[in-house]
Write an enzyme that holds these catalytic residues in place. Sequence first.
Site, PDB file in Angstrom:
ATOM      1  N   SER A  86      26.717   9.045 -54.902  1.00 27.58           N
ATOM      2  CA  SER A  86      26.519   8.241 -56.107  1.00 27.58           C
ATOM      3  C   SER A  86      27.819   7.903 -56.826  1.00 27.58           C
ATOM      4  O   SER A  86      27.847   6.978 -57.630  1.00 27.58           O
ATOM      5  CB  SER A  86      25.583   8.970 -57.085  1.00 27.58           C
ATOM      6  OG  SER A  86      26.112  10.227 -57.450  1.00 27.58           O
ATOM      7  N   SER A  87      28.891   8.648 -56.550  1.00 31.77           N
ATOM      8  CA  SER A  87      30.158   8.362 -57.220  1.00 31.77           C
ATOM      9  C   SER A  87      31.310   8.919 -56.401  1.00 31.77           C
ATOM     10  O   SER A  87      31.123   9.744 -55.501  1.00 31.77           O
ATOM     11  CB  SER A  87      30.187   8.958 -58.635  1.00 31.77           C
ATOM     12  OG  SER A  87      30.173  10.371 -58.578  1.00 31.77           O
ATOM     13  N   GLY A  88      32.507   8.457 -56.746  1.00 30.23           N
ATOM     14  CA  GLY A  88      33.716   8.952 -56.098  1.00 30.23           C
ATOM     15  C   GLY A  88      34.783   9.173 -57.137  1.00 30.23           C
ATOM     16  O   GLY A  88      34.693   8.681 -58.261  1.00 30.23           O
ATOM     17  N   ARG A  89      35.803   9.928 -56.740  1.00 30.64           N
ATOM     18  CA  ARG A  89      36.906  10.156 -57.670  1.00 30.64           C
ATOM     19  C   ARG A  89      38.159  10.502 -56.887  1.00 30.64           C
ATOM     20  O   ARG A  89      38.091  10.880 -55.716  1.00 30.64           O
ATOM     21  CB  ARG A  89      36.594  11.265 -58.666  1.00 30.64           C
ATOM     22  CG  ARG A  89      36.370  12.626 -58.054  1.00 30.64           C
ATOM     23  CD  ARG A  89      34.899  12.928 -57.850  1.00 30.64           C
ATOM     24  NE  ARG A  89      34.703  14.245 -57.272  1.00 30.64           N
ATOM     25  CZ  ARG A  89      34.646  15.359 -57.978  1.00 30.64           C
ATOM     26  NH1 ARG A  89      34.820  15.320 -59.291  1.00 30.64           N
ATOM     27  NH2 ARG A  89      34.429  16.513 -57.383  1.00 30.64           N
TER      28      ARG A  89
ATOM     29  N   HIS B  58      33.967  16.136 -43.917  1.00 29.86           N
ATOM     30  CA  HIS B  58      32.585  16.257 -44.375  1.00 29.86           C
ATOM     31  C   HIS B  58      32.606  17.079 -45.651  1.00 29.86           C
ATOM     32  O   HIS B  58      33.127  18.197 -45.673  1.00 29.86           O
ATOM     33  CB  HIS B  58      31.711  16.943 -43.317  1.00 29.86           C
ATOM     34  CG  HIS B  58      30.274  17.017 -43.712  1.00 29.86           C
ATOM     35  ND1 HIS B  58      29.471  18.064 -43.369  1.00 29.86           N
ATOM     36  CD2 HIS B  58      29.508  16.173 -44.438  1.00 29.86           C
ATOM     37  CE1 HIS B  58      28.254  17.865 -43.860  1.00 29.86           C
ATOM     38  NE2 HIS B  58      28.258  16.719 -44.513  1.00 29.86           N
ATOM     39  N   ASP B  59      32.064  16.541 -46.726  1.00 30.69           N
ATOM     40  CA  ASP B  59      32.227  17.177 -48.037  1.00 30.69           C
ATOM     41  C   ASP B  59      31.728  18.614 -48.065  1.00 30.69           C
ATOM     42  O   ASP B  59      32.299  19.463 -48.756  1.00 30.69           O
ATOM     43  CB  ASP B  59      31.586  16.343 -49.148  1.00 30.69           C
ATOM     44  CG  ASP B  59      30.154  15.920 -48.871  1.00 30.69           C
ATOM     45  OD1 ASP B  59      29.534  16.437 -47.927  1.00 30.69           O
ATOM     46  OD2 ASP B  59      29.652  15.041 -49.600  1.00 30.69           O
TER      47      ASP B  59
ATOM     48  N   ASN C 254      19.964  22.720 -44.408  1.00 29.47           N
ATOM     49  CA  ASN C 254      20.149  21.531 -45.235  1.00 29.47           C
ATOM     50  C   ASN C 254      18.873  21.317 -46.045  1.00 29.47           C
ATOM     51  O   ASN C 254      17.831  20.949 -45.494  1.00 29.47           O
ATOM     52  CB  ASN C 254      20.425  20.330 -44.319  1.00 29.47           C
ATOM     53  CG  ASN C 254      20.998  19.154 -45.054  1.00 29.47           C
ATOM     54  OD1 ASN C 254      20.781  19.002 -46.244  1.00 29.47           O
ATOM     55  ND2 ASN C 254      21.720  18.313 -44.350  1.00 29.47           N
TER      56      ASN C 254
ATOM     57  N   GLN D 189      17.728  14.661 -59.906  1.00 26.06           N
ATOM     58  CA  GLN D 189      18.417  13.417 -60.231  1.00 26.06           C
ATOM     59  C   GLN D 189      17.449  12.237 -60.236  1.00 26.06           C
ATOM     60  O   GLN D 189      17.539  11.354 -61.110  1.00 26.06           O
ATOM     61  CB  GLN D 189      19.537  13.187 -59.213  1.00 26.06           C
ATOM     62  CG  GLN D 189      20.654  14.217 -59.276  1.00 26.06           C
ATOM     63  CD  GLN D 189      21.496  14.257 -58.016  1.00 26.06           C
ATOM     64  OE1 GLN D 189      21.194  13.563 -57.030  1.00 26.06           O
ATOM     65  NE2 GLN D 189      22.541  15.063 -58.008  1.00 26.06           N
TER      66      GLN D 189
ATOM     67  N   GLY E 113      28.592  20.925 -58.156  1.00 24.41           N
ATOM     68  CA  GLY E 113      28.069  20.543 -59.465  1.00 24.41           C
ATOM     69  C   GLY E 113      26.841  21.313 -59.886  1.00 24.41           C
ATOM     70  O   GLY E 113      26.632  21.583 -61.071  1.00 24.41           O
TER      71      GLY E 113
END
Length: 491
Positions: A18-21, A243-244, A303, A311, A426
């Site tokens: 949903s987002s990057g930084r 891979h995060d 997983n 969310q 998070g």
Amino acid sequence: MAGRIDTKHYAAVDIGASSGRVLMGWVEDGKMAYEEVYRFDNAQVLRDGHSCWDIEGLYEHVVRGLAAAREKTGIVPQSIAIDTWGVDFVLLDENDQMIGDAVAYRDGRTDGIFEVADKIMDPAELYARTGIQRQPFNTAYQLLALKCEHPEQLEAARTFLMVPDYLVWRLTGAKTNEYTNASTTGLLDARACTWDQGVLDAFGIPASIFLAPTMPGAVAGGLLPEVAKAVGYDAPVVLCASHDTGSAYLSVPARDEHAAYLSSGTWSLLGCELPEPVCGEAAREQNFTNEGGYQRRYRFLKNIMGLWMNQSVRREVNGVDYVEGKTANKAMLDHQIGFGELIQMTQDAEPFAAYVDVDDERFLAPDSMFEEIRSACADAGQIVPETIGEVMRTVYCSLTSSYARAVAGLAELTDRDYTSLNIVGGGCQDNYLNQMTADACGIPVFAGPIEGTCIGNFVVQMIRDGVFADLADARACIARSFDIRRFDPQH
């Protein structure tokens, strides 16, 4: 604030669903620190009937973020590394032009794909070879769906790049298939850590489009001249655990081998690190996966749907669309509410309790998560949640129950007792969820660090550059650098 100008800094590009930084990280006075210098949204877009990633938009944001790294800190990073989610990919033709779109894993093109795939290869054999959990969005199934819908695209393909591989290529001109992300495809031989020719042949996927997997820590190259000009400097691009989850696991300050790990975000990845994969029938039946890790470790994990359900409920009650072309229900409230308010509603709904299977495909991308949860409860003959708080209680009860089953399954499959659970990412900020997890699993929970993925990204760069001697040294630094909160079972 960035560290001293004479301190080595490293740039981490961390992109989620949903987002990057972009962040700058460094070690000062024996502790790791970081500063976020750029953030952007990562919204899916509807193209030709499919939910896709705006891959060119992501590349442009990466370049802007790397420029911001120097502009905001006045420091040129020693190196750069990129991590994203797994399974998704792009194909390039003979002229290095992208073929088709970067279709997102939540797209419906793999609906019904198991029926097609299971006629090609017994799922037990596929698991024994690759060790990857059965999920409809695995790259193997996505490629099979592409072959069914657009065989001409696969025929024209000359290069297969996963999302972080593509971004690295755009920055450096170097094509790589980084190992940890490649391991999520369901096409890699779990033991040999190379592409499985037998699986590729069976699925009719050309082996020629793949590159030999490259291990984290390798250098892809410096920035292309035009990229260096745009960002205002040159720096080597290092392959982290792209891979995060692979990066997040590196940030776990585990106390001993009896600690289970949970990377908590949109997905919950609960498992441990092992020196060898576990690809037996018992592991397959419990749907555990063997993903590649740093230095050829194996992340043996389950997983689990994770905070996607939370969310989705929040977006829905606020009337927010999450995919272009898909309309959320009308807002149930006349104001925007945050996760803190949702948690309070959940607490107010106690002792309400209902349970759903959080890993049921019906929750992957429903039109209404709120109504899908209610419907699942009704289908199971349970009490049906009515209020927002009761729906959220159902999510929390179901998620922590799934965590408890995963810890028990992990202990059975690895023949090891787990006496603690480390939560990073998070989701570790949710103290209500942390306490419920400790209660459900019956073991202490250690929550933190929050920015696990970017910290793991930094770790690979810093080990390569000699800041840390090894992973144990890095984890010791993490343990003393960040606030780690303990939650003991209360009943």
